[in-house]
Design an enzyme around this catalytic site. Structure first.
Site, mmCIF file in Angstrom:
data_model
loop_
_atom_site.group_PDB
_atom_site.id
_atom_site.type_symbol
_atom_site.label_atom_id
_atom_site.label_comp_id
_atom_site.label_asym_id
_atom_site.label_seq_id
_atom_site.Cartn_x
_atom_site.Cartn_y
_atom_site.Cartn_z
ATOM 1 N N LYS A 26 0.840 -1.200 0.000
ATOM 2 C CA LYS A 26 0.000 0.000 0.000
ATOM 3 C C LYS A 26 0.881 1.258 0.000
ATOM 4 C CE LYS A 26 -3.656 2.628 0.771
ATOM 5 N NZ LYS A 26 -4.646 2.926 -0.249
ATOM 6 N N LYS A 28 -1.096 12.187 5.074
ATOM 7 C CA LYS A 28 -0.850 11.198 6.140
ATOM 8 C C LYS A 28 -0.104 9.986 5.570
ATOM 9 C CE LYS A 28 -4.076 8.457 6.589
ATOM 10 N NZ LYS A 28 -4.643 7.124 6.625
#
Lengths: 300, 300, 300, 300
Positions: B179, B247
């Site tokens: 990811k 983030k």
């Protein structure tokens, strides 16, 4: 284009027979155009002569014989030399002829060139291409054409002998600008791809699984598909040499400076490309930027 | 998977009903799975309750009722809270249950989590997704699954209720790593696209001609196609909010630091994302990075 | 300082005897303070024991015996361990004692630590230092002190046994913040110095002429004077190891992220430091960043 | 220098009366040199005429009257114009005269200029300066002199009328290179100072405490002392205008590109300078880079 045009093909003169110029002039020959070629090192012309091209003794001789002169060389200096050097093509230009520069040069060079060409009366078309070695061979380049729109449309069949699409970019200079735009994106994506894969490898992922993930989703693109083999095999035969990308990146950053355009990522890409050239990898493919990332990685 | 499994669908508990969790749990319902949901702000559960979901009073109640607990929240803190906070799901885990974390968290968090989960006996699958709002709605996410391979394969039908493909990434932690890899590439490409288009605009090119050039060639990809409308209209409704990209970019840069991996372009992207958040655009789409480039451009 | 203070010196406990802690505790001894020391590897205490220091068997034993406990270790993990690990100092803290953390840690860690220390009643002073090995030996450190101002002023004589100046930075956390500030500037100036000199060398300038130019003008500073010898001799004995600068740069970039502060140059410095660590130069001096620039330069 | 030289001072012609040229030619007058001046906008010559300077009607008239011609202009274009434009100084050069270029230009421009000057027979000295407005007024510039060493030594008294030190840099081109070196360091330190202070402010530190910390330690330098007032008052009267730093930074990055020298921090500084110019702050002092950092910070 009238019926007459179709039978009476333009006589084309092609200056510059490198990675791109050779397949592009071959495609013009295949499309039935009479083509005369010139290259600084004449041996490179041999394959084209075998395909039926004429060999000019000088840029000027070529320009005298041709209606449409095309240049595909490595940058502004080479172009200046072919046009205005000894026996340069510029000396034979007149208002019956068209000059199409397909080389990558900064927009400023193109606009300077337009001013230099103006007194000759030649019609100047600024038409660099998007695409590298293989699309040049396949005739699937994108032609980024700028200049007088009617003339570009008249010459579209000739341009489409080398490419699959002509994008109208605006007045002279905007073809070069479009080329800077697209090559900025090429550099960003190639460096990004290499950086992300190097990061993943250091994190223990397999190249195969990473490529599978990319190729299954919305980031999948032709360039990644084409370049993946180089990265997998760690061999980088040049389709678009790193030194040319570096040169283009410098043109882009210089152009951005003139425009006041922020290119923070672009200048990082220039830095990375230049690191690769400094390591001696300039003649390898742009995808050798993967080796730059490795050079910056922990020694294993 | 036995025949019985096929008829007796897993009871699924779904924690976290944000941009992603809501359509993902809806797709599980549509595929016929009994689904119980929990969200910190319970109003968000209403549309799912209308679709037939049960509403749990706490993460623990949800975990007690479910065979397979899925979490899709905004980061490690939210995840810790759902698992180990008051009435946390972790307290109801045992070796009959499976916990699938689909939230984006750094690989280190995932490995820490695996250690914390071990005493409960739960089977832990680390399975974040590639894809944003629309693929979540369409059930075309790519599931980046890591952990015990047999269990992942057994649960593949359930995973494919939410996605179109499961990529096996390796042991627990490698789903999160994958990811990070894919989101690094997302960030690089989005910022690169925005930077190149802003550069071209300042150089006088039309957005239409630039997009035409990109879409005709080897850089064309699904993400550019999807995001182009935002850039053309200068409106950025959030499919993947800039604050989430920021983030994730921080997780990536932190993970790269631990690995010693060079991410010179990635950290520039983090810088650009953060500038956007500082300007108050964190809730807009990641493509609002175009506004950051404008903010850095000459005042017109 | 009253006459009484002069005779009744504080009993000092010093935790951490590395590059910095050893000369700092030696200076406390020289100033007449009774000092007890502790280090994870006790051999490092020998020179100090010869100078009259007591050797504690554990952090807790040290904290029991001392009025003022000072820690000078390599980061938050080491600090946590000394305070809250087995036989940790924290267990012996009470409202009669003062704890001064002089280690470099991020402001957030310091604020977290303050919360953890609160129940013990200990007075907590956050007082990292500006200066490396030589100033530590010479007692010319700058003490960046934060916390209750009256207590700092009371302890000023003790602090000035190790340094030449105490800067009052504000409430607890701001000493750490000031340390981040000054180390950001250290990193920027060191990397800038190395980059400029490497650029000049590649351009054919002599190191001597470049240094002469710098030292004659308004850029001349103590750090450049001290580090010039390393760069001239291409040897980098550690006064401030590159790995510690790298760690601090990471704290700085993390702190900047929390604050939303742009540190585009700082994150480039982190990248360069990390490259040096990746090449195996982490134990050399921060000035070894010159080798990173060479590593990025054309192979000669 | 013989006794005769001492009494028979060189007749000096000074081209360019900007921020630097005006005080420099005033200092030559004060030292007793007969000085003739020329400026494109002649009003700027008035204060010097009052001090006793002659006013030349053209660069050529000036060059005819002078033994030593000095140029101090804003870059290669201005220089080219004064030398080779209409009534340019170059037309009056011969082997009895000396031409000293003190303007900042890239080394390549200087070497090109040397080739252009060769046929005139003039002795060419490449001698840019380190220092801005105030040192120019005080006569405390550092003169970075390159070219024939005997001639530079002969002219040292004249050079020292404008500066406090002459650094011998090597053959023609190396003065310009030294200027690029020192200005790279100026840019890095100024941007670093601004970035660190902005970071500290966002972290709650007071400017006064930060400056106290810097000024007490080994990072203290004349430039920080001089620029601190601008940063404290948030006013940026130009001693060295940001647009000139931006121009020099571009020369530096271009020179680095030719050399293959990595300047990752330098190109970030160019980016930041350019952002300031884009915001309209080019005429303010280089220290206005502090405003760029603020522009990138969270809106308060």
């Amino acid at each position: 284009m009238t019926a007459e045009d179709k039978t009476m093909k333009h006589k084309v003169g092609f200056l510059g027979l490198g990675i791109m110029g050779t397949p592009m002039s071959a495609n013009l020959l295949k499309a039935g155009y009479p083509v005369m070629v010139y290259n600084r090192t004449p041996e490179k012309a041999e394959p084209l002569v075998k395909l039926g091209a004429g060999l000019a003794s000088s840029p000027r001789a070529l320009a005298r014989a041709a209606d449409v002169v095309i240049a595909m060389v490595t940058g502004p200096e080479a172009l200046q030399n072919l046009l205005w050097g000894p026996d340069g093509a510029g000396g034979a230009f007149n208002h019956h002829k068209v000059f199409i520069n397909m080389s990558s040069v900064p927009p400023r060079s193109t606009r300077d060139l337009a001013r230099e060409l103006e007194p000759t009366g030649v019609t100047f078309i600024d038409a660099p291409v998007s695409g590298t070695k293989q699309p040049a061979a396949d005739g699937t380049l994108i032609i980024l054409a700028a200049g007088p729109q009617d003339k570009i449309q008249e010459l579209e069949p000739l341009l489409l002998a080398m490419g699959k699409k002509v994008v109208l970019c605006g007045p002279v200079g905007q073809g070069s600008m479009m080329k800077m735009f697209i090559n900025l994106l090429v550099g960003l994506m190639m460096a990004g791809f290499a950086e992300a894969l190097n990061f993943g490898k250091l994190g223990g992922l397999s190249m195969e699984a990473m490529l599978d993930t990319v190729f299954s989703g919305p980031l999948n693109c032709g360039m990644f598909q084409v370049k993946a083999a180089n990265l997998l095999n760690n061999t980088y035969p040049a389709a678009f040499p790193l030194k040319h990308m570096t040169k283009d990146a410098k043109f882009i950053v210089d152009t951005a400076f003139e425009l006041g355009a922020p290119v923070p990522v672009g200048q990082m890409i220039l830095h990375l490309c230049r690191l690769g050239v400094a390591q001696g990898w300039g003649d390898e493919d742009i995808s050798a930027i993967a080796k730059v990332l490795e050079h910056l990685s922990p020694k294993s």
